[in-house]
Design a protein around this motif. Structure first.
Motif, PDB file in Angstrom:
ATOM      1  N   ARG A 129      10.647  29.872  37.794  1.00 28.82           N
ATOM      2  CA  ARG A 129      11.205  30.207  39.118  1.00 28.82           C
ATOM      3  C   ARG A 129      10.698  29.290  40.219  1.00 28.82           C
ATOM      4  O   ARG A 129      11.273  29.209  41.301  1.00 28.82           O
ATOM      5  N   MET A 149       6.971  19.967  38.818  1.00 23.88           N
ATOM      6  CA  MET A 149       6.710  19.595  40.214  1.00 23.88           C
ATOM      7  C   MET A 149       5.486  20.307  40.766  1.00 23.88           C
ATOM      8  O   MET A 149       5.357  21.534  40.634  1.00 23.88           O
ATOM      9  N   VAL A 185       4.208  17.595  46.937  1.00 30.06           N
ATOM     10  CA  VAL A 185       5.436  16.958  47.444  1.00 30.06           C
ATOM     11  C   VAL A 185       5.688  17.392  48.893  1.00 30.06           C
ATOM     12  O   VAL A 185       6.058  16.579  49.742  1.00 30.06           O
ATOM     13  N   PHE A 186       5.434  18.654  49.154  1.00 34.89           N
ATOM     14  CA  PHE A 186       5.611  19.188  50.512  1.00 34.89           C
ATOM     15  C   PHE A 186       4.725  18.420  51.499  1.00 34.89           C
ATOM     16  O   PHE A 186       5.183  17.958  52.560  1.00 34.89           O
ATOM     17  N   HIS A 196      11.020  30.709  51.999  1.00 36.86           N
ATOM     18  CA  HIS A 196      10.206  29.556  51.580  1.00 36.86           C
ATOM     19  C   HIS A 196      10.969  28.240  51.583  1.00 36.86           C
ATOM     20  O   HIS A 196      10.363  27.172  51.574  1.00 36.86           O
ATOM     21  N   THR A 197      12.313  28.313  51.566  1.00 42.02           N
ATOM     22  CA  THR A 197      13.075  27.053  51.421  1.00 42.02           C
ATOM     23  C   THR A 197      14.281  26.929  52.360  1.00 42.02           C
ATOM     24  O   THR A 197      14.769  25.828  52.580  1.00 42.02           O
ATOM     25  N   GLU A 228      12.605  36.966  38.243  1.00 39.47           N
ATOM     26  CA  GLU A 228      11.757  37.764  39.155  1.00 39.47           C
ATOM     27  C   GLU A 228      11.567  37.063  40.501  1.00 39.47           C
ATOM     28  O   GLU A 228      10.446  36.880  40.990  1.00 39.47           O
ATOM     29  N   ASN A 277      18.775  21.760  46.870  1.00 37.76           N
ATOM     30  CA  ASN A 277      18.345  20.359  46.804  1.00 37.76           C
ATOM     31  C   ASN A 277      19.182  19.649  45.731  1.00 37.76           C
ATOM     32  O   ASN A 277      19.033  19.926  44.540  1.00 37.76           O
ATOM     33  N   ASN A 282      14.064  21.258  51.706  1.00 41.69           N
ATOM     34  CA  ASN A 282      13.460  22.503  52.150  1.00 41.69           C
ATOM     35  C   ASN A 282      13.553  22.557  53.675  1.00 41.69           C
ATOM     36  O   ASN A 282      13.106  21.637  54.373  1.00 41.69           O
ATOM     37  N   GLY A 286       4.689  21.393  43.824  1.00 35.87           N
ATOM     38  CA  GLY A 286       5.452  21.615  45.061  1.00 35.87           C
ATOM     39  C   GLY A 286       4.637  21.355  46.311  1.00 35.87           C
ATOM     40  O   GLY A 286       5.118  20.746  47.273  1.00 35.87           O
ATOM     41  N   THR A 287       3.376  21.777  46.287  1.00 38.93           N
ATOM     42  CA  THR A 287       2.546  21.614  47.485  1.00 38.93           C
ATOM     43  C   THR A 287       2.289  20.134  47.766  1.00 38.93           C
ATOM     44  O   THR A 287       2.328  19.690  48.922  1.00 38.93           O
ATOM     45  N   ARG A 329      11.839  24.192  55.691  1.00 42.87           N
ATOM     46  CA  ARG A 329      10.522  24.178  56.357  1.00 42.87           C
ATOM     47  C   ARG A 329      10.017  22.744  56.567  1.00 42.87           C
ATOM     48  O   ARG A 329       9.308  22.464  57.529  1.00 42.87           O
ATOM     49  N   VAL A 363      15.073  27.541  41.191  1.00 49.16           N
ATOM     50  CA  VAL A 363      15.814  28.094  42.338  1.00 49.16           C
ATOM     51  C   VAL A 363      16.065  27.048  43.417  1.00 49.16           C
ATOM     52  O   VAL A 363      16.849  27.263  44.344  1.00 49.16           O
ATOM     53  N   LEU A 364      15.358  25.913  43.309  1.00 51.73           N
ATOM     54  CA  LEU A 364      15.378  24.939  44.406  1.00 51.73           C
ATOM     55  C   LEU A 364      16.554  23.968  44.358  1.00 51.73           C
ATOM     56  O   LEU A 364      16.885  23.335  45.361  1.00 51.73           O
TER      57      LEU A 364
HETATM   58  O1  UT7 Z   1      13.445  16.615  46.424  1.00 54.19           O
HETATM   59  C1  UT7 Z   1      12.065  16.551  46.543  1.00 54.19           C
HETATM   60  C2  UT7 Z   1      11.433  17.511  45.686  1.00 54.19           C
HETATM   61  N1  UT7 Z   1      10.934  18.750  46.096  1.00 54.19           N
HETATM   62  C3  UT7 Z   1      10.512  19.237  47.268  1.00 54.19           C
HETATM   63  O2  UT7 Z   1      10.680  18.712  48.323  1.00 54.19           O
HETATM   64  C4  UT7 Z   1       9.753  20.499  47.233  1.00 54.19           C
HETATM   65  C5  UT7 Z   1       8.544  20.488  48.135  1.00 54.19           C
HETATM   66  N2  UT7 Z   1       7.810  21.739  48.053  1.00 54.19           N
HETATM   67  C6  UT7 Z   1       8.282  22.912  48.516  1.00 54.19           C
HETATM   68  O3  UT7 Z   1       9.357  22.954  49.072  1.00 54.19           O
HETATM   69  C7  UT7 Z   1       7.411  24.143  48.399  1.00 54.19           C
HETATM   70  O4  UT7 Z   1       6.123  23.764  47.978  1.00 54.19           O
HETATM   71  C8  UT7 Z   1       8.000  25.177  47.387  1.00 54.19           C
HETATM   72  C9  UT7 Z   1       9.275  25.779  47.958  1.00 54.19           C
HETATM   73  C10 UT7 Z   1       8.288  24.509  46.053  1.00 54.19           C
HETATM   74  C11 UT7 Z   1       6.989  26.300  47.162  1.00 54.19           C
HETATM   75  O5  UT7 Z   1       6.686  26.939  48.396  1.00 54.19           O
HETATM   76  P1  UT7 Z   1       5.193  27.408  48.710  1.00 54.19           P
HETATM   77  O6  UT7 Z   1       5.220  28.106  49.999  1.00 54.19           O
HETATM   78  O7  UT7 Z   1       4.331  26.173  48.590  1.00 54.19           O
HETATM   79  O8  UT7 Z   1       4.911  28.443  47.548  1.00 54.19           O
HETATM   80  P2  UT7 Z   1       3.791  28.397  46.432  1.00 54.19           P
HETATM   81  O9  UT7 Z   1       4.148  27.396  45.378  1.00 54.19           O
HETATM   82  O10 UT7 Z   1       2.455  28.260  47.087  1.00 54.19           O
HETATM   83  O11 UT7 Z   1       3.902  29.833  45.819  1.00 54.19           O
HETATM   84  C12 UT7 Z   1       3.565  31.007  46.565  1.00 54.19           C
HETATM   85  C13 UT7 Z   1       3.797  32.201  45.693  1.00 54.19           C
HETATM   86  C14 UT7 Z   1       3.159  32.095  44.304  1.00 54.19           C
HETATM   87  O12 UT7 Z   1       2.689  33.376  43.973  1.00 54.19           O
HETATM   88  P3  UT7 Z   1       1.117  33.700  44.030  1.00 54.19           P
HETATM   89  O13 UT7 Z   1       0.484  32.720  43.095  1.00 54.19           O
HETATM   90  O14 UT7 Z   1       0.726  33.464  45.457  1.00 54.19           O
HETATM   91  O15 UT7 Z   1       1.044  35.114  43.590  1.00 54.19           O
HETATM   92  C15 UT7 Z   1       4.326  31.766  43.416  1.00 54.19           C
HETATM   93  O16 UT7 Z   1       4.135  32.232  42.084  1.00 54.19           O
HETATM   94  O17 UT7 Z   1       5.192  32.378  45.466  1.00 54.19           O
HETATM   95  C16 UT7 Z   1       5.436  32.530  44.070  1.00 54.19           C
HETATM   96  N3  UT7 Z   1       6.745  31.967  43.782  1.00 54.19           N
HETATM   97  C17 UT7 Z   1       7.876  32.682  43.799  1.00 54.19           C
HETATM   98  N4  UT7 Z   1       8.099  33.971  44.040  1.00 54.19           N
HETATM   99  C18 UT7 Z   1       9.372  34.400  43.995  1.00 54.19           C
HETATM  100  C19 UT7 Z   1       7.043  30.682  43.488  1.00 54.19           C
HETATM  101  N5  UT7 Z   1       8.376  30.563  43.301  1.00 54.19           N
HETATM  102  C20 UT7 Z   1       8.904  31.788  43.487  1.00 54.19           C
HETATM  103  C21 UT7 Z   1      10.213  32.298  43.444  1.00 54.19           C
HETATM  104  N6  UT7 Z   1      10.405  33.590  43.700  1.00 54.19           N
HETATM  105  N7  UT7 Z   1      11.275  31.507  43.168  1.00 54.19           N
END
Ligand code: UT7
Length: 324
Positions: free
Chosen positions: A152, A214, A219-220, A37-38, A28, A281, A254, A216-217, A256, A156-157
Motif C-alpha cells: 500500500r 521506494m 524521495v520526498f 498524504h498525497t 487496508e 503519479n 504528491n 518515500g521519505t 504536499r 496507491v500512488l
Molecule cells: O515520482 C517520484 C516518486 N515518488 C514520490 O515523489 C513520492 C515521494 N514521497 C511521498 O510522497 C511520501 O513519502 C509518501 C506519500 C510515499 C508517504 O507519505 P508519508 O507521510 O511519508 O508516510 P509514511 O511513509 O511515513 O507512512 C506513515 C504511515 C505508516 O504507518 P506507521 O508506520 O506510522 O504505523 C505507513 O505504514 O502511514 C502508513 N501508510 C499507509 N496507511 C494507509 C503508508 N501507506 C499507506 C496507505 N494507506 N496507502
C-alpha cells in the motif's frame, strides 16, 4: 541557435478510472489517508489489451494530427518510459514508430523516470539544431504493472497515462524552449528502483516480480529541496522574477511536495498547476499530461511563460523554461 517550440501536445488515459474507495480492500488503506498524504483521489488503470506503446501511439497520432505534420516527416521519435513494452529491447519508441508510420525517423527510448519528458524535449531541441526535422517526444507509462499490488505504500500512488508532443522550429523565434536544466544525483540511485534487469543473476530471477521499491521519505526530501532550486536557477539564469512566470508545471507526484514548493517562494499554490488528484503519479507522462490538461482547460495562451520541473528515479531532476 534557433528556438524550438511545442507545436502540438496531446495525451491518452485509459478508460478505467478508479477512486481511492475502490482500491482492493486487502490494502487496508483509506480515501482519507491517501488524500491527506498525497492529494490523490483517482487514477486511470490500463486494460489488459493496452500497452505503453498502444497508449503512446494514441497520444502521438493525435499530436501529429493537431500539428499537421505527416508522420513520414518526423526525424526522431524520442520516447520516455519507466515501463517499456519489452524489457529492454526492442525500444518502445520503435514500436510506436511503426504504429504511427514515422518511417524516416530514428527511434529510441530514454530512461530518466519521472523527469523523462523534461529531458526529452531538451534533447529534442539540441538534436533539431543539427538535423532540423520535426521531432516527436512521447512519454508513456503503465505504472500499474510495475507496482506491487500488495504494497500500500507504493501502489496507491501511481496511475497510467501517455502524452506526446510534436516539436518544430519556432514560428516567431520567441515561442519555444528558452532554457533547460538537466541533472542527475546518482547518490540516490537506490531510493527508487524497479529490479529485474540483467544485474540480477538468473538464479535469483525465478519467480521475481517486477515491482517498484521506494524510500518515500528520501524521495520526498529530495523533491522539496530540488524543486525550488531548479525553479530559482531557471529564473536567475534568464533574469526573470517569479512574478513574470505564468505557470509552474511540476511533476505530479504528491500535492504536499507542490505545496511545500509554493510556500518556499511565498506564492499561492494556484501559481502551480495541479492535477494529481485526477491521475495520481503517472511518472514521465505527468508533465505533458498536465500541459495538455491545461491546454484543454483554456489555461495556456501563446506567450505564457512556463517553468516545468521534474524529479524521479536516478535520481534525475530538471526543468524547462518555455514560452508557450
Ligand atoms: O515520482 C517520484 C516518486 N515518488 C514520490 O515523489 C513520492 C515521494 N514521497 C511521498 O510522497 C511520501 O513519502 C509518501 C506519500 C510515499 C508517504 O507519505 P508519508 O507521510 O511519508 O508516510 P509514511 O511513509 O511515513 O507512512 C506513515 C504511515 C505508516 O504507518 P506507521 O508506520 O506510522 O504505523 C505507513 O505504514 O502511514 C502508513 N501508510 C499507509 N496507511 C494507509 C503508508 N501507506 C499507506 C496507505 N494507506 N496507502
Amino acid at each position: 541557435m534557433f528556438r524550438v517550440y511545442l507545436a502540438a501536445i496531446s495525451s491518452y488515459v485509459p478508460e478505467n478510472r478508479v477512486h481511492n474507495n475502490d482500491l482492493p480492500l486487502e490494502l487496508e488503506t483509506s480515501d482519507e489517508w491517501i488524500v491527506s498524504h498525497t492529494g490523490i483521489s483517482w487514477r486511470h488503470l490500463a486494460a489488459d489489451d493496452e500497452s505503453p506503446s498502444t497508449m503512446g501511439i494514441a497520444a502521438a497520432k493525435d499530436a501529429l494530427t493537431k500539428s499537421g505534420v505527416p508522420p513520414e516527416d518526423i526525424g526522431m521519435v524520442l520516447l520516455s518510459t519507466t515501463t517499456p513494452d519489452f524489457a529492454p529491447i526492442p525500444s518502445t519508441a520503435c514500436v510506436v514508430q511503426e504504429g504511427i508510420g514515422a518511417k524516416n525517423a530514428v527511434a529510441f527510448d530514454i530512461t530518466a523516470a519521472c523527469t523523462g519528458f523534461v529531458y526529452g524535449i531538451e534533447l529534442a531541441r539540441c538534436y533539431m539544431q543539427v538535423h532540423n526535422k520535426p521531432i516527436l517526444v512521447v512519454a508513456t507509462e503503465i505504472m500499474s504493472r510495475a507496482v506491487d499490488w500488495s504494497d500500500r505504500k507504493t501502489c496507491v500512488l501511481f496511475g497510467d497515462a501517455a502524452a506526446a508532443a510534436v516539436l518544430l522550429p519556432s514560428p516567431d523565434g520567441v515561442r519555444g524552449i528558452v532554457d533547460s536544466i538537466l541533472l542527475s544525483d546518482s547518490s540516490g540511485k537506490d531510493v527508487l528502483t524497479i529490479e529485474g534487469g540483467c544485474r540480477t543473476p538468473t538464479s535469483r530471477k525465478e519467480n521475481m516480480q517486477l515491482k517498484v521499491y521506494m524510500d518515500g521519505t528520501a524521495v520526498f526530501t529530495f523533491a522539496i529541496r530540488t524543486i525550488p532550486s531548479i525553479i530559482q536557477k531557471l529564473l536567475d539564469d534568464n533574469n526573470l522574477t517569479f512574478d513574470e512566470i505564468d505557470w509552474i508545471v511540476p511533476h505530479q507526484a504528491n500535492y504536499r511536495i507542490i505545496r511545500s514548493a509554493a510556500s518556499r517562494f511565498g506564492v499561492p499554490e494556484s501559481r502551480f498547476f495541479i492535477n494529481v488528484q485526477n491521475y495520481a503519479n503517472t511518472a514521465s507522462a505527468s508533465i505533458p499530461l498536465a500541459l495538455h490538461d491545461m491546454e484543454q482547460q483554456g489555461l495556456l495562451k501563446p506567450g505564457d511563460k512556463i517553468v516545468t520541473v521534474g524529479f524521479g528515479a536516478g535520481l534525475s531532476y530538471g526543468g524547462n523554461l518555455i514560452i508557450w
